[in-house]
Write a protein that holds these residues in place. Structure first.
Motif, PDB file in Angstrom:
ATOM      1  N   GLY A 160     -76.519 -54.123 -47.893  1.00 49.24           N
ATOM      2  CA  GLY A 160     -74.813 -54.678 -47.860  1.00 49.24           C
ATOM      3  C   GLY A 160     -74.566 -53.444 -48.078  1.00 49.24           C
ATOM      4  O   GLY A 160     -73.175 -53.249 -47.343  1.00 49.24           O
ATOM      5  N   ILE A 161     -75.222 -52.654 -48.594  1.00 52.63           N
ATOM      6  CA  ILE A 161     -73.788 -50.953 -48.253  1.00 52.63           C
ATOM      7  C   ILE A 161     -73.685 -50.282 -47.706  1.00 52.63           C
ATOM      8  O   ILE A 161     -73.326 -50.002 -47.792  1.00 52.63           O
ATOM      9  CB  ILE A 161     -75.055 -49.881 -49.829  1.00 52.63           C
ATOM     10  CG1 ILE A 161     -74.777 -50.754 -51.051  1.00 52.63           C
ATOM     11  CG2 ILE A 161     -74.789 -48.936 -50.335  1.00 52.63           C
ATOM     12  CD1 ILE A 161     -75.920 -50.112 -52.349  1.00 52.63           C
ATOM     13  N   ALA A 162     -74.876 -50.350 -46.953  1.00 54.05           N
ATOM     14  CA  ALA A 162     -75.055 -49.330 -45.111  1.00 54.05           C
ATOM     15  C   ALA A 162     -73.878 -50.442 -44.609  1.00 54.05           C
ATOM     16  O   ALA A 162     -73.368 -49.828 -44.240  1.00 54.05           O
ATOM     17  CB  ALA A 162     -75.905 -49.690 -44.996  1.00 54.05           C
ATOM     18  N   GLU A 207     -68.327 -50.263 -42.123  1.00 53.37           N
ATOM     19  CA  GLU A 207     -67.053 -50.466 -41.753  1.00 53.37           C
ATOM     20  C   GLU A 207     -66.581 -50.884 -40.798  1.00 53.37           C
ATOM     21  O   GLU A 207     -65.357 -51.214 -39.290  1.00 53.37           O
ATOM     22  CB  GLU A 207     -65.532 -49.032 -42.222  1.00 53.37           C
ATOM     23  CG  GLU A 207     -65.871 -48.974 -43.637  1.00 53.37           C
ATOM     24  CD  GLU A 207     -65.010 -47.290 -43.432  1.00 53.37           C
ATOM     25  OE1 GLU A 207     -64.093 -47.316 -43.125  1.00 53.37           O
ATOM     26  OE2 GLU A 207     -64.726 -46.690 -44.395  1.00 53.37           O
ATOM     27  N   PHE A 208     -68.228 -51.157 -39.669  1.00 52.83           N
ATOM     28  CA  PHE A 208     -67.671 -52.138 -38.300  1.00 52.83           C
ATOM     29  C   PHE A 208     -67.778 -53.994 -38.628  1.00 52.83           C
ATOM     30  O   PHE A 208     -67.022 -54.125 -37.909  1.00 52.83           O
ATOM     31  CB  PHE A 208     -68.395 -51.451 -38.153  1.00 52.83           C
ATOM     32  CG  PHE A 208     -69.477 -52.401 -37.287  1.00 52.83           C
ATOM     33  CD1 PHE A 208     -70.433 -53.029 -37.800  1.00 52.83           C
ATOM     34  CD2 PHE A 208     -70.886 -51.034 -38.468  1.00 52.83           C
ATOM     35  CE1 PHE A 208     -71.621 -53.324 -37.732  1.00 52.83           C
ATOM     36  CE2 PHE A 208     -72.025 -51.051 -38.739  1.00 52.83           C
ATOM     37  CZ  PHE A 208     -73.005 -52.453 -38.398  1.00 52.83           C
ATOM     38  N   TYR A 213     -66.798 -60.423 -44.477  1.00 55.02           N
ATOM     39  CA  TYR A 213     -68.118 -60.837 -43.905  1.00 55.02           C
ATOM     40  C   TYR A 213     -69.442 -60.665 -43.825  1.00 55.02           C
ATOM     41  O   TYR A 213     -70.466 -60.994 -43.217  1.00 55.02           O
ATOM     42  CB  TYR A 213     -67.929 -60.935 -42.382  1.00 55.02           C
ATOM     43  CG  TYR A 213     -66.471 -61.875 -41.610  1.00 55.02           C
ATOM     44  CD1 TYR A 213     -67.190 -62.435 -41.904  1.00 55.02           C
ATOM     45  CD2 TYR A 213     -65.772 -60.986 -40.956  1.00 55.02           C
ATOM     46  CE1 TYR A 213     -65.601 -63.901 -41.074  1.00 55.02           C
ATOM     47  CE2 TYR A 213     -64.169 -61.211 -40.430  1.00 55.02           C
ATOM     48  CZ  TYR A 213     -64.660 -63.020 -40.521  1.00 55.02           C
ATOM     49  OH  TYR A 213     -63.433 -63.544 -39.577  1.00 55.02           O
ATOM     50  N   ILE A 214     -69.489 -59.371 -45.419  1.00 58.59           N
ATOM     51  CA  ILE A 214     -70.791 -58.982 -45.554  1.00 58.59           C
ATOM     52  C   ILE A 214     -72.040 -60.174 -46.276  1.00 58.59           C
ATOM     53  O   ILE A 214     -73.125 -59.787 -46.052  1.00 58.59           O
ATOM     54  CB  ILE A 214     -70.711 -58.077 -46.601  1.00 58.59           C
ATOM     55  CG1 ILE A 214     -70.093 -56.543 -46.124  1.00 58.59           C
ATOM     56  CG2 ILE A 214     -71.981 -57.245 -46.855  1.00 58.59           C
ATOM     57  CD1 ILE A 214     -69.565 -55.443 -46.058  1.00 58.59           C
ATOM     58  N   PRO A 215     -71.602 -60.873 -46.983  1.00 54.95           N
ATOM     59  CA  PRO A 215     -72.555 -61.871 -47.940  1.00 54.95           C
ATOM     60  C   PRO A 215     -73.200 -62.979 -46.638  1.00 54.95           C
ATOM     61  O   PRO A 215     -73.838 -63.528 -47.014  1.00 54.95           O
ATOM     62  CB  PRO A 215     -71.688 -62.545 -48.884  1.00 54.95           C
ATOM     63  CG  PRO A 215     -70.121 -61.821 -49.124  1.00 54.95           C
ATOM     64  CD  PRO A 215     -69.716 -60.605 -47.465  1.00 54.95           C
ATOM     65  N   THR A 240     -73.131 -62.425 -43.912  1.00 53.07           N
ATOM     66  CA  THR A 240     -74.260 -61.759 -43.434  1.00 53.07           C
ATOM     67  C   THR A 240     -75.498 -61.571 -43.428  1.00 53.07           C
ATOM     68  O   THR A 240     -76.586 -61.036 -43.057  1.00 53.07           O
ATOM     69  CB  THR A 240     -73.771 -60.002 -42.309  1.00 53.07           C
ATOM     70  OG1 THR A 240     -72.759 -60.420 -41.327  1.00 53.07           O
ATOM     71  CG2 THR A 240     -75.083 -58.669 -41.212  1.00 53.07           C
ATOM     72  N   LEU A 241     -75.720 -60.352 -44.784  1.00 53.38           N
ATOM     73  CA  LEU A 241     -76.462 -60.897 -45.640  1.00 53.38           C
ATOM     74  C   LEU A 241     -77.683 -62.422 -45.811  1.00 53.38           C
ATOM     75  O   LEU A 241     -78.964 -62.094 -45.815  1.00 53.38           O
ATOM     76  CB  LEU A 241     -75.987 -60.510 -47.299  1.00 53.38           C
ATOM     77  CG  LEU A 241     -75.954 -59.201 -47.313  1.00 53.38           C
ATOM     78  CD1 LEU A 241     -75.639 -59.016 -48.640  1.00 53.38           C
ATOM     79  CD2 LEU A 241     -76.619 -57.732 -46.829  1.00 53.38           C
ATOM     80  N   GLY A 242     -76.490 -63.654 -46.136  1.00 54.46           N
ATOM     81  CA  GLY A 242     -77.872 -64.598 -46.013  1.00 54.46           C
ATOM     82  C   GLY A 242     -77.752 -65.192 -44.819  1.00 54.46           C
ATOM     83  O   GLY A 242     -79.298 -65.100 -44.554  1.00 54.46           O
ATOM     84  N   ALA A 243     -77.285 -64.623 -43.675  1.00 54.41           N
ATOM     85  CA  ALA A 243     -78.221 -64.465 -42.275  1.00 54.41           C
ATOM     86  C   ALA A 243     -79.529 -64.243 -41.908  1.00 54.41           C
ATOM     87  O   ALA A 243     -80.621 -64.588 -41.572  1.00 54.41           O
ATOM     88  CB  ALA A 243     -77.082 -64.492 -41.406  1.00 54.41           C
TER      89      ALA A 243
END
Length: 98
Positions: free
Chosen positions: A24-26, A31-32, A37-39, A41-44
């Motif tokens: 998540g930090i990465a 920034e792409f 959408y990060i959460p 993406t982390l869930g998937a």
């Protein structure tokens, strides 16, 4: 609250929480991908990683075993992703001055 969440995570999958935290930090630094959408993406990603672990450690004798593995992958993936987000928020809030 953290202790209650820990009751639902298989101990073998706790490392996935740390992996997702750093992923998540990465993502945030890259920034792409938009922050909103990060959460998801982390869930998937958590579901995929947990799915790999579950399928590599399970013995499939029938459809019920397959469905149990799918359920375990999804639930464990969501919980470890939630934990990584929770940890991120704790660290973020601890650094704020009020």
């Amino acid at each position: 609250m953290m202790e209650q969440l820990m009751d639902y995570v298989k101990p073998e999958l706790l490392i996935v929480t740390a992996v997702l935290y750093f992923f998540g930090i990465a993502l945030k630094q890259a920034e792409f991908i938009k922050d909103k959408y990060i959460p998801i993406t982390l869930g998937a990603t958590g579901i995929i990683i947990c799915g790999i672990w579950v399928t590599s450690t399970a013995h499939f004798a029938g459809a019920q075993d397959v469905l149990t593995a799918v359920f375990a992958s999804i639930t464990q993936g969501i919980v470890v992703a939630g934990l990584s987000t929770y940890i991120h928020q704790i660290i973020k809030q601890a650094g704020k001055e009020e």
